[in-house]
Design a protein around this motif. Structure first.
Motif, PDB file in Angstrom:
ATOM      1  N   LEU A  45       0.824  -1.210   0.000  1.00 15.87           N
ATOM      2  CA  LEU A  45       0.000   0.000   0.000  1.00 15.87           C
ATOM      3  C   LEU A  45       0.858   1.259   0.000  1.00 15.87           C
ATOM      4  CD1 LEU A  45      -2.842  -1.063   2.460  1.00 15.87           C
ATOM      5  CD2 LEU A  45      -2.998  -0.824  -0.028  1.00 15.87           C
ATOM      6  N   ALA A  46       2.086   1.150   0.503  1.00 13.52           N
ATOM      7  CA  ALA A  46       3.003   2.293   0.444  1.00 13.52           C
ATOM      8  C   ALA A  46       3.439   2.571  -0.991  1.00 13.52           C
ATOM      9  CB  ALA A  46       4.227   2.024   1.326  1.00 13.52           C
ATOM     10  N   ILE A  47       3.437   1.534  -1.840  1.00 16.36           N
ATOM     11  CA  ILE A  47       3.809   1.690  -3.251  1.00 16.36           C
ATOM     12  C   ILE A  47       2.608   2.137  -4.070  1.00 16.36           C
ATOM     13  CG2 ILE A  47       4.620   0.435  -5.303  1.00 16.36           C
ATOM     14  CD1 ILE A  47       6.135  -1.409  -3.292  1.00 16.36           C
ATOM     15  N   ASN A  48       1.469   1.502  -3.835  1.00 14.28           N
ATOM     16  CA  ASN A  48       0.230   1.873  -4.519  1.00 14.28           C
ATOM     17  C   ASN A  48      -0.900   1.913  -3.497  1.00 14.28           C
ATOM     18  OD1 ASN A  48      -1.859   2.414  -6.218  1.00 14.28           O
ATOM     19  ND2 ASN A  48      -1.775   0.478  -7.343  1.00 14.28           N
ATOM     20  N   PRO A  49      -1.259   3.097  -3.027  1.00 12.47           N
ATOM     21  CA  PRO A  49      -2.307   3.214  -2.002  1.00 12.47           C
ATOM     22  C   PRO A  49      -3.651   2.635  -2.427  1.00 12.47           C
ATOM     23  CG  PRO A  49      -1.076   5.262  -2.192  1.00 12.47           C
ATOM     24  CD  PRO A  49      -0.644   4.394  -3.335  1.00 12.47           C
ATOM     25  N   ALA A  50      -3.855   2.456  -3.736  1.00 14.16           N
ATOM     26  CA  ALA A  50      -5.104   1.853  -4.207  1.00 14.16           C
ATOM     27  C   ALA A  50      -5.143   0.354  -3.942  1.00 14.16           C
ATOM     28  CB  ALA A  50      -5.293   2.120  -5.695  1.00 14.16           C
ATOM     29  N   ALA A 142     -11.527  -3.696   6.268  1.00 16.04           N
ATOM     30  CA  ALA A 142     -11.290  -2.320   6.718  1.00 16.04           C
ATOM     31  C   ALA A 142     -10.062  -1.708   6.053  1.00 16.04           C
ATOM     32  CB  ALA A 142     -11.139  -2.289   8.236  1.00 16.04           C
ATOM     33  N   ARG A 143      -9.139  -2.549   5.559  1.00  9.36           N
ATOM     34  CA  ARG A 143      -7.913  -2.035   4.938  1.00  9.36           C
ATOM     35  C   ARG A 143      -8.066  -1.794   3.437  1.00  9.36           C
ATOM     36  NH1 ARG A 143      -5.278  -6.512   7.370  1.00  9.36           N
ATOM     37  NH2 ARG A 143      -4.342  -7.096   5.380  1.00  9.36           N
ATOM     38  N   ILE A 144      -9.197  -2.180   2.851  1.00 12.04           N
ATOM     39  CA  ILE A 144      -9.374  -2.060   1.402  1.00 12.04           C
ATOM     40  C   ILE A 144      -9.660  -0.604   1.043  1.00 12.04           C
ATOM     41  CG2 ILE A 144     -10.788  -2.743  -0.568  1.00 12.04           C
ATOM     42  CD1 ILE A 144     -11.330  -5.383   0.901  1.00 12.04           C
ATOM     43  N   PRO A 145      -8.847   0.006   0.176  1.00  6.22           N
ATOM     44  CA  PRO A 145      -9.055   1.423  -0.154  1.00  6.22           C
ATOM     45  C   PRO A 145     -10.324   1.692  -0.963  1.00  6.22           C
ATOM     46  CG  PRO A 145      -6.805   0.712  -0.669  1.00  6.22           C
ATOM     47  CD  PRO A 145      -7.606  -0.521  -0.401  1.00  6.22           C
ATOM     48  N   ASP A 146     -10.675   0.782  -1.874  1.00  3.18           N
ATOM     49  CA  ASP A 146     -11.785   1.012  -2.802  1.00  3.18           C
ATOM     50  C   ASP A 146     -13.111   0.617  -2.148  1.00  3.18           C
ATOM     51  OD1 ASP A 146     -13.712   0.826  -4.864  1.00  3.18           O
ATOM     52  OD2 ASP A 146     -12.178   0.408  -6.354  1.00  3.18           O
ATOM     53  N   LYS A 148     -16.052   0.116  -3.423  1.00  3.54           N
ATOM     54  CA  LYS A 148     -16.776  -0.908  -4.178  1.00  3.54           C
ATOM     55  C   LYS A 148     -16.240  -2.301  -3.864  1.00  3.54           C
ATOM     56  CE  LYS A 148     -18.182   1.895  -8.159  1.00  3.54           C
ATOM     57  NZ  LYS A 148     -18.073   2.050  -9.637  1.00  3.54           N
ATOM     58  N   VAL A 149     -14.926  -2.404  -3.748  1.00  6.12           N
ATOM     59  CA  VAL A 149     -14.321  -3.692  -3.412  1.00  6.12           C
ATOM     60  C   VAL A 149     -14.674  -4.079  -1.984  1.00  6.12           C
ATOM     61  CG1 VAL A 149     -12.162  -4.980  -3.214  1.00  6.12           C
ATOM     62  CG2 VAL A 149     -12.453  -3.303  -5.053  1.00  6.12           C
ATOM     63  N   ARG A 150     -14.676  -3.108  -1.075  1.00  9.83           N
ATOM     64  CA  ARG A 150     -15.071  -3.392   0.311  1.00  9.83           C
ATOM     65  C   ARG A 150     -16.480  -3.960   0.370  1.00  9.83           C
ATOM     66  NH1 ARG A 150     -12.748   1.638   1.737  1.00  9.83           N
ATOM     67  NH2 ARG A 150     -14.811   2.562   1.992  1.00  9.83           N
ATOM     68  N   GLU A 151     -17.379  -3.347  -0.401  1.00 11.81           N
ATOM     69  CA  GLU A 151     -18.770  -3.801  -0.393  1.00 11.81           C
ATOM     70  C   GLU A 151     -18.890  -5.219  -0.946  1.00 11.81           C
ATOM     71  OE1 GLU A 151     -22.740  -4.621  -1.885  1.00 11.81           O
ATOM     72  OE2 GLU A 151     -20.999  -4.251  -3.166  1.00 11.81           O
ATOM     73  N   ARG A 152     -18.135  -5.518  -2.016  1.00  8.38           N
ATOM     74  CA  ARG A 152     -18.192  -6.844  -2.624  1.00  8.38           C
ATOM     75  C   ARG A 152     -17.678  -7.909  -1.660  1.00  8.38           C
ATOM     76  NH1 ARG A 152     -15.920  -5.657  -7.337  1.00  8.38           N
ATOM     77  NH2 ARG A 152     -13.802  -6.297  -6.850  1.00  8.38           N
ATOM     78  N   TRP A 153     -16.590  -7.616  -0.969  1.00  7.39           N
ATOM     79  CA  TRP A 153     -16.033  -8.569  -0.016  1.00  7.39           C
ATOM     80  C   TRP A 153     -16.991  -8.797   1.150  1.00  7.39           C
ATOM     81  CZ3 TRP A 153     -10.152  -8.915   1.006  1.00  7.39           C
ATOM     82  CH2 TRP A 153      -9.466  -8.968  -0.215  1.00  7.39           C
ATOM     83  N   THR A 154     -17.635  -7.726   1.599  1.00  7.58           N
ATOM     84  CA  THR A 154     -18.578  -7.858   2.707  1.00  7.58           C
ATOM     85  C   THR A 154     -19.751  -8.746   2.319  1.00  7.58           C
ATOM     86  OG1 THR A 154     -17.965  -5.669   3.546  1.00  7.58           O
ATOM     87  CG2 THR A 154     -20.054  -6.585   4.306  1.00  7.58           C
ATOM     88  N   ARG A 155     -20.285  -8.532   1.115  1.00  6.81           N
ATOM     89  CA  ARG A 155     -21.408  -9.350   0.646  1.00  6.81           C
ATOM     90  C   ARG A 155     -21.018 -10.815   0.522  1.00  6.81           C
ATOM     91  NH1 ARG A 155     -23.140  -7.204  -4.826  1.00  6.81           N
ATOM     92  NH2 ARG A 155     -24.505  -9.016  -4.760  1.00  6.81           N
ATOM     93  N   ALA A 156     -19.798 -11.072   0.119  1.00 10.90           N
ATOM     94  CA  ALA A 156     -19.357 -12.450  -0.105  1.00 10.90           C
ATOM     95  C   ALA A 156     -19.416 -13.282   1.164  1.00 10.90           C
ATOM     96  CB  ALA A 156     -17.939 -12.465  -0.660  1.00 10.90           C
ATOM     97  N   VAL A 157     -19.171 -12.657   2.298  1.00 12.64           N
ATOM     98  CA  VAL A 157     -19.130 -13.417   3.551  1.00 12.64           C
ATOM     99  C   VAL A 157     -20.398 -13.227   4.378  1.00 12.64           C
ATOM    100  CG1 VAL A 157     -16.634 -13.483   3.689  1.00 12.64           C
ATOM    101  CG2 VAL A 157     -17.849 -11.548   4.676  1.00 12.64           C
ATOM    102  N   THR A 158     -21.363 -12.487   3.840  1.00 20.21           N
ATOM    103  CA  THR A 158     -22.642 -12.327   4.541  1.00 20.21           C
ATOM    104  C   THR A 158     -23.743 -12.961   3.704  1.00 20.21           C
ATOM    105  OG1 THR A 158     -22.834 -10.089   3.605  1.00 20.21           O
ATOM    106  CG2 THR A 158     -21.917 -10.283   5.833  1.00 20.21           C
ATOM    107  N   ALA A 159     -24.305 -12.188   2.781  1.00 22.57           N
ATOM    108  CA  ALA A 159     -25.411 -12.704   1.974  1.00 22.57           C
ATOM    109  C   ALA A 159     -24.946 -13.621   0.855  1.00 22.57           C
ATOM    110  CB  ALA A 159     -26.204 -11.533   1.391  1.00 22.57           C
ATOM    111  N   GLY A 160     -23.686 -13.471   0.414  1.00 21.05           N
ATOM    112  CA  GLY A 160     -23.214 -14.238  -0.731  1.00 21.05           C
ATOM    113  C   GLY A 160     -23.585 -13.552  -2.036  1.00 21.05           C
ATOM    114  N   ILE A 161     -23.052 -14.061  -3.137  1.00 17.14           N
ATOM    115  CA  ILE A 161     -23.299 -13.496  -4.465  1.00 17.14           C
ATOM    116  C   ILE A 161     -24.091 -14.518  -5.267  1.00 17.14           C
ATOM    117  CG2 ILE A 161     -22.196 -12.722  -6.602  1.00 17.14           C
ATOM    118  CD1 ILE A 161     -19.876 -11.721  -4.789  1.00 17.14           C
ATOM    119  N   SER A 162     -25.258 -14.120  -5.737  1.00 17.63           N
ATOM    120  CA  SER A 162     -26.184 -15.037  -6.392  1.00 17.63           C
ATOM    121  C   SER A 162     -25.966 -15.073  -7.900  1.00 17.63           C
ATOM    122  CB  SER A 162     -27.621 -14.604  -6.106  1.00 17.63           C
ATOM    123  OG  SER A 162     -27.904 -13.377  -6.769  1.00 17.63           O
ATOM    124  N   ALA A 163     -26.647 -16.030  -8.548  1.00 15.39           N
ATOM    125  CA  ALA A 163     -26.613 -16.108 -10.012  1.00 15.39           C
ATOM    126  C   ALA A 163     -27.191 -14.840 -10.630  1.00 15.39           C
ATOM    127  CB  ALA A 163     -27.383 -17.336 -10.481  1.00 15.39           C
TER     128      ALA A 163
END
Length: 254
Positions: A45-50, A142-146, A148-163
């Motif tokens: 993250l020090a090299i690319n904060p994104a 909590a460490r994810i800068p983006d 949208k990515v934070r939201e996707r990761w959260t959904r994956a371990v809660t509601a899951g991602i459907s067809a």
């Protein structure tokens, strides 16, 4: 010497490695295992904060060797390599073909990159997250800068991602191969007669269809299937895009 911070199965890393291989440019690599979330470690993250790969560091092109030119964004990296290392040209000489090439490289950024993310996430990242304890996932998210990515990761371990969640991405990937099919009706490569950055920037996304069980989109279109057979048989492709399951890709020799 060029240094590349990259990941084996990152489509954007593959774009840059394929460009480097086609140009015969020597480079040294810093491999990040995205399945082990190396991209979220403080040192990267020090090299690319994104927190995104690839990142290219070029210390050999500037007059002052103590200066290192660092660049992220795979499309911009490949454009830089085309201009800074012109010994092998990957942009067509014809002005109209170059314009078509740029439309394809823009498309790879604007459409293909985003479209492939959710199917790739479900196949590769979601199973890893689900193996972790909830508190580990929360700390990682909590460490994810983006956001949208934070939201996707959260959904994956809660509601899951459907067809149903995946269908818009599949529709856009279908549109990608349909667009390719139309272009290939006009010539052997995406921008016309010459192999170019257009083909390089799109190739990893077509290859990824194999890994997310969507390669039937290619097999249903003979022109696209033939294009993939030709590009995947190039020596640079084998050097840049290794088989599924491999890790720690080694530098490409000049």
């Amino acid at each position: 010497m060029i240094e590349l911070y990259h990941s084996t199965h990152s489509t954007c890393s593959q774009k840059v490695r394929l460009c480097l291989a086609e140009k015969g440019i020597a480079w040294s690599g810093h491999h990040l295992n995205l399945r082990r979330f190396d991209q979220l470690k403080p040192e990267f993250l020090a090299i690319n904060p994104a927190g995104m790969v690839p990142v290219l560091a070029d210390g050999g092109f500037t007059a002052n060797e103590s200066r290192v030119f660092t660049l992220s964004e795979s499309r911009i990296i490949n454009e830089y390599l085309e201009e800074a290392y012109p010994q092998v040209r990957l942009a067509p000489a014809d002005v109209h073909a170059r314009a078509r090439m740029r439309l394809w490289t823009k498309f790879s950024d604007d459409v293909a990159t985003d479209a492939v993310k959710l199917p790739s996430f479900v196949k590769n990242i979601q199973p890893e997250l689900q193996r972790l304890a909830p508190e580990e996932v929360r700390a990682m998210v909590a460490r994810i800068p983006d956001p949208k990515v934070r939201e996707r990761w959260t959904r994956a371990v809660t509601a899951g991602i459907s067809a149903a969640d995946l269908q818009p991405a599949i529709d856009r990937l279908t549109g990608m191969v349909e667009r390719m099919d139309k272009a290939l009706a006009q010539g052997p490569w995406l921008a016309g007669d010459a192999y170019s950055l257009a083909d390089i920037d799109i190739a990893p996304f077509v290859h990824r269809l194999n890994r997310v069980d969507l390669f039937y989109l290619v097999e249903a279109r003979p022109r696209v299937k033939d294009w993939y057979a030709r590009i995947s048989s190039r020596p640079a492709f084998a050097a840049a895009i290794p088989p599924a399951g491999s890790e720690g890709i080694q530098p490409v020799a000049a």
